[in-house]
Design a protein around this motif. Structure first.
Motif, PDB file in Angstrom:
ATOM      1  N   ILE A  38       0.866  -1.171   0.000  1.00 55.53           N
ATOM      2  CA  ILE A  38       0.000   0.000   0.000  1.00 55.53           C
ATOM      3  C   ILE A  38       0.903   1.221   0.000  1.00 55.53           C
ATOM      4  O   ILE A  38       1.824   1.313   0.807  1.00 55.53           O
ATOM      5  CB  ILE A  38      -0.935   0.040   1.228  1.00 55.53           C
ATOM      6  CG1 ILE A  38      -1.879  -1.158   1.231  1.00 55.53           C
ATOM      7  CG2 ILE A  38      -1.721   1.351   1.271  1.00 55.53           C
ATOM      8  CD1 ILE A  38      -2.716  -1.301   2.482  1.00 55.53           C
ATOM      9  N   LYS A  39       0.629   2.138  -0.910  1.00 60.21           N
ATOM     10  CA  LYS A  39       1.396   3.378  -0.991  1.00 60.21           C
ATOM     11  C   LYS A  39       0.437   4.547  -0.801  1.00 60.21           C
ATOM     12  O   LYS A  39      -0.561   4.662  -1.529  1.00 60.21           O
ATOM     13  CB  LYS A  39       2.089   3.497  -2.348  1.00 60.21           C
ATOM     14  CG  LYS A  39       3.023   4.694  -2.457  1.00 60.21           C
ATOM     15  CD  LYS A  39       3.612   4.805  -3.856  1.00 60.21           C
ATOM     16  CE  LYS A  39       4.577   3.668  -4.109  1.00 60.21           C
ATOM     17  NZ  LYS A  39       5.269   3.812  -5.412  1.00 60.21           N
ATOM     18  N   ILE A  40       0.711   5.381   0.195  1.00 61.91           N
ATOM     19  CA  ILE A  40      -0.087   6.584   0.437  1.00 61.91           C
ATOM     20  C   ILE A  40       0.745   7.759  -0.075  1.00 61.91           C
ATOM     21  O   ILE A  40       1.798   8.074   0.478  1.00 61.91           O
ATOM     22  CB  ILE A  40      -0.417   6.760   1.931  1.00 61.91           C
ATOM     23  CG1 ILE A  40      -1.171   5.522   2.459  1.00 61.91           C
ATOM     24  CG2 ILE A  40      -1.246   8.025   2.151  1.00 61.91           C
ATOM     25  CD1 ILE A  40      -1.369   5.517   3.965  1.00 61.91           C
ATOM     26  N   SER A  41       0.284   8.389  -1.157  1.00 60.55           N
ATOM     27  CA  SER A  41       1.049   9.475  -1.772  1.00 60.55           C
ATOM     28  C   SER A  41       0.882  10.771  -0.986  1.00 60.55           C
ATOM     29  O   SER A  41       0.122  10.836  -0.020  1.00 60.55           O
ATOM     30  CB  SER A  41       0.610   9.675  -3.222  1.00 60.55           C
ATOM     31  OG  SER A  41      -0.709  10.173  -3.252  1.00 60.55           O
ATOM     32  N   THR A  42       1.569  11.819  -1.408  1.00 64.47           N
ATOM     33  CA  THR A  42       1.552  13.094  -0.682  1.00 64.47           C
ATOM     34  C   THR A  42       0.142  13.663  -0.554  1.00 64.47           C
ATOM     35  O   THR A  42      -0.166  14.323   0.428  1.00 64.47           O
ATOM     36  CB  THR A  42       2.462  14.139  -1.354  1.00 64.47           C
ATOM     37  OG1 THR A  42       2.100  14.256  -2.731  1.00 64.47           O
ATOM     38  CG2 THR A  42       3.919  13.745  -1.239  1.00 64.47           C
ATOM     39  N   SER A  43      -0.720  13.410  -1.519  1.00 64.96           N
ATOM     40  CA  SER A  43      -2.106  13.898  -1.440  1.00 64.96           C
ATOM     41  C   SER A  43      -3.017  12.906  -0.727  1.00 64.96           C
ATOM     42  O   SER A  43      -4.177  13.206  -0.467  1.00 64.96           O
ATOM     43  CB  SER A  43      -2.651  14.180  -2.844  1.00 64.96           C
ATOM     44  OG  SER A  43      -2.677  12.983  -3.605  1.00 64.96           O
ATOM     45  N   ASN A  58       3.812   8.622   2.265  1.00 63.85           N
ATOM     46  CA  ASN A  58       4.344   9.943   1.941  1.00 63.85           C
ATOM     47  C   ASN A  58       3.248  10.992   2.128  1.00 63.85           C
ATOM     48  O   ASN A  58       3.449  12.154   1.854  1.00 63.85           O
ATOM     49  CB  ASN A  58       4.894   9.975   0.513  1.00 63.85           C
ATOM     50  CG  ASN A  58       5.996  11.001   0.358  1.00 63.85           C
ATOM     51  OD1 ASN A  58       6.616  11.417   1.323  1.00 63.85           O
ATOM     52  ND2 ASN A  58       6.241  11.422  -0.868  1.00 63.85           N
ATOM     53  N   GLY A  59       2.093  10.550   2.617  1.00 60.46           N
ATOM     54  CA  GLY A  59       0.966  11.422   2.933  1.00 60.46           C
ATOM     55  C   GLY A  59       0.654  11.299   4.406  1.00 60.46           C
ATOM     56  O   GLY A  59       1.565  11.279   5.245  1.00 60.46           O
ATOM     57  N   ASN A  60      -0.618  11.157   4.756  1.00 56.57           N
ATOM     58  CA  ASN A  60      -1.027  11.072   6.166  1.00 56.57           C
ATOM     59  C   ASN A  60      -1.731   9.752   6.441  1.00 56.57           C
ATOM     60  O   ASN A  60      -2.620   9.345   5.694  1.00 56.57           O
ATOM     61  CB  ASN A  60      -1.988  12.221   6.504  1.00 56.57           C
ATOM     62  CG  ASN A  60      -1.308  13.564   6.416  1.00 56.57           C
ATOM     63  OD1 ASN A  60      -0.294  13.788   7.049  1.00 56.57           O
ATOM     64  ND2 ASN A  60      -1.863  14.451   5.604  1.00 56.57           N
ATOM     65  N   PHE A  61      -1.337   9.119   7.546  1.00 58.31           N
ATOM     66  CA  PHE A  61      -2.006   7.910   8.014  1.00 58.31           C
ATOM     67  C   PHE A  61      -2.225   8.023   9.504  1.00 58.31           C
ATOM     68  O   PHE A  61      -1.318   8.346  10.258  1.00 58.31           O
ATOM     69  CB  PHE A  61      -1.188   6.657   7.710  1.00 58.31           C
ATOM     70  CG  PHE A  61      -1.730   5.431   8.404  1.00 58.31           C
ATOM     71  CD1 PHE A  61      -2.972   4.911   8.047  1.00 58.31           C
ATOM     72  CD2 PHE A  61      -1.039   4.822   9.424  1.00 58.31           C
ATOM     73  CE1 PHE A  61      -3.488   3.799   8.701  1.00 58.31           C
ATOM     74  CE2 PHE A  61      -1.542   3.712  10.077  1.00 58.31           C
ATOM     75  CZ  PHE A  61      -2.768   3.198   9.716  1.00 58.31           C
ATOM     76  N   GLU A  62      -3.467   7.729   9.941  1.00 58.43           N
ATOM     77  CA  GLU A  62      -3.802   7.726  11.355  1.00 58.43           C
ATOM     78  C   GLU A  62      -4.591   6.461  11.655  1.00 58.43           C
ATOM     79  O   GLU A  62      -5.600   6.192  11.010  1.00 58.43           O
ATOM     80  CB  GLU A  62      -4.644   8.948  11.704  1.00 58.43           C
ATOM     81  CG  GLU A  62      -4.988   9.037  13.172  1.00 58.43           C
ATOM     82  CD  GLU A  62      -5.786  10.287  13.506  1.00 58.43           C
ATOM     83  OE1 GLU A  62      -6.500  10.253  14.533  1.00 58.43           O
ATOM     84  OE2 GLU A  62      -5.721  11.274  12.761  1.00 58.43           O
ATOM     85  N   GLY A  63      -4.076   5.649  12.595  1.00 57.89           N
ATOM     86  CA  GLY A  63      -4.794   4.439  12.952  1.00 57.89           C
ATOM     87  C   GLY A  63      -3.868   3.322  13.383  1.00 57.89           C
ATOM     88  O   GLY A  63      -2.831   3.553  14.011  1.00 57.89           O
ATOM     89  N   ILE A  64      -4.230   2.087  12.998  1.00 62.49           N
ATOM     90  CA  ILE A  64      -3.482   0.892  13.368  1.00 62.49           C
ATOM     91  C   ILE A  64      -2.922   0.278  12.092  1.00 62.49           C
ATOM     92  O   ILE A  64      -3.640   0.123  11.099  1.00 62.49           O
ATOM     93  CB  ILE A  64      -4.384  -0.127  14.088  1.00 62.49           C
ATOM     94  CG1 ILE A  64      -4.933   0.486  15.376  1.00 62.49           C
ATOM     95  CG2 ILE A  64      -3.626  -1.411  14.385  1.00 62.49           C
ATOM     96  CD1 ILE A  64      -6.001  -0.360  16.038  1.00 62.49           C
ATOM     97  N   LEU A  81       7.443  -1.021   7.028  1.00 58.35           N
ATOM     98  CA  LEU A  81       6.804   0.291   7.033  1.00 58.35           C
ATOM     99  C   LEU A  81       7.857   1.342   6.746  1.00 58.35           C
ATOM    100  O   LEU A  81       8.866   1.433   7.450  1.00 58.35           O
ATOM    101  CB  LEU A  81       6.136   0.580   8.389  1.00 58.35           C
ATOM    102  CG  LEU A  81       5.616   2.003   8.611  1.00 58.35           C
ATOM    103  CD1 LEU A  81       4.599   2.404   7.552  1.00 58.35           C
ATOM    104  CD2 LEU A  81       5.032   2.153   9.990  1.00 58.35           C
ATOM    105  N   GLU A  82       7.626   2.107   5.672  1.00 59.12           N
ATOM    106  CA  GLU A  82       8.525   3.193   5.304  1.00 59.12           C
ATOM    107  C   GLU A  82       7.757   4.504   5.398  1.00 59.12           C
ATOM    108  O   GLU A  82       6.723   4.662   4.758  1.00 59.12           O
ATOM    109  CB  GLU A  82       9.026   3.025   3.865  1.00 59.12           C
ATOM    110  CG  GLU A  82       9.814   1.768   3.626  1.00 59.12           C
ATOM    111  CD  GLU A  82      10.158   1.602   2.154  1.00 59.12           C
ATOM    112  OE1 GLU A  82      10.657   2.581   1.546  1.00 59.12           O
ATOM    113  OE2 GLU A  82       9.916   0.514   1.621  1.00 59.12           O
ATOM    114  N   ILE A  83       8.285   5.431   6.187  1.00 59.35           N
ATOM    115  CA  ILE A  83       7.711   6.770   6.260  1.00 59.35           C
ATOM    116  C   ILE A  83       8.665   7.673   5.493  1.00 59.35           C
ATOM    117  O   ILE A  83       9.815   7.868   5.900  1.00 59.35           O
ATOM    118  CB  ILE A  83       7.540   7.237   7.720  1.00 59.35           C
ATOM    119  CG1 ILE A  83       6.646   6.242   8.482  1.00 59.35           C
ATOM    120  CG2 ILE A  83       6.945   8.643   7.756  1.00 59.35           C
ATOM    121  CD1 ILE A  83       6.545   6.517   9.968  1.00 59.35           C
ATOM    122  N   LEU A  84       8.195   8.210   4.372  1.00 68.64           N
ATOM    123  CA  LEU A  84       9.036   9.044   3.524  1.00 68.64           C
ATOM    124  C   LEU A  84       9.057  10.476   4.047  1.00 68.64           C
ATOM    125  O   LEU A  84       8.404  10.804   5.031  1.00 68.64           O
ATOM    126  CB  LEU A  84       8.541   8.976   2.081  1.00 68.64           C
ATOM    127  CG  LEU A  84       8.482   7.551   1.473  1.00 68.64           C
ATOM    128  CD1 LEU A  84       8.026   7.613   0.021  1.00 68.64           C
ATOM    129  CD2 LEU A  84       9.814   6.843   1.591  1.00 68.64           C
TER     130      LEU A  84
END
Length: 154
Positions: A52-57, A72-78, A84-87
């Motif tokens: 799963i990739k979360i982009s800047t938007s 590379n965007g926002n994630f809140e939860g579990i 796990l890579e946080i860019l």
């Protein structure tokens, strides 16, 4: 054979990746066989076998289960992920179950990290809660505690 002949076609990369486009909002449970890229907003449970990739938007609130999560965007939860890579533009807030966490300079993490558990978390939580009910049934006898000091100067 023409350009639409079935024999010479190759599988495109986009066929293996599901895209939730910027401006799109989804609430609920998403289950994907391969890769998922989130450019929009998702609330709920997300499962992707590979990545799963979360982009800047991208903005996700909920629970994620995958092999590799790239934020590379926002994630809140579990999050339950092997990797796990946080860019550099990534923001993660919540509880992470992973043995491989990396954060690039500029990336932010606020929360709790735990080793990944292959055990079903929900079942484990229910077992722990039911064992708390048994505490009242315990016989409260005095136990002895032994302290061991390995300091050679003691």
């Amino acid at each position: 054979m023409g350009i639409f002949g079935g024999q010479n076609r190759t599988k495109s990369q986009s066929a293996a990746t599901t895209l939730i486009a910027e401006g799109c909002t989804i609430n609920g449970h998403i289950k994907v066989a391969n890769h998922l890229q989130i450019d929009g907003h998702v609330e709920g449970q997300i499962e992707a076998k590979n990545q799963i990739k979360i982009s800047t938007s991208g903005n996700v609130m909920g629970e994620i289960t995958t092999e590799r999560l790239i934020v590379n965007g926002n994630f809140e939860g579990i999050c339950h992920a092997t990797y796990l890579e946080i860019l550099s533009c990534g923001r993660v807030s919540g509880t992470v179950y992973s043995d491989n966490l990396s954060i690039e300079p500029g990336g932010k993490f606020m929360g709790i990290t735990n080793p990944s558990d292959k055990v079903d978390e929900k079942q484990d939580i229910h077992e722990r809660l039911s064992s708390l009910d048994d505490l009242d049934k315990l016989d409260h006898k005095e136990d002895k505690v032994v302290l061991i000091n390995n300091d050679k100067n003691a």
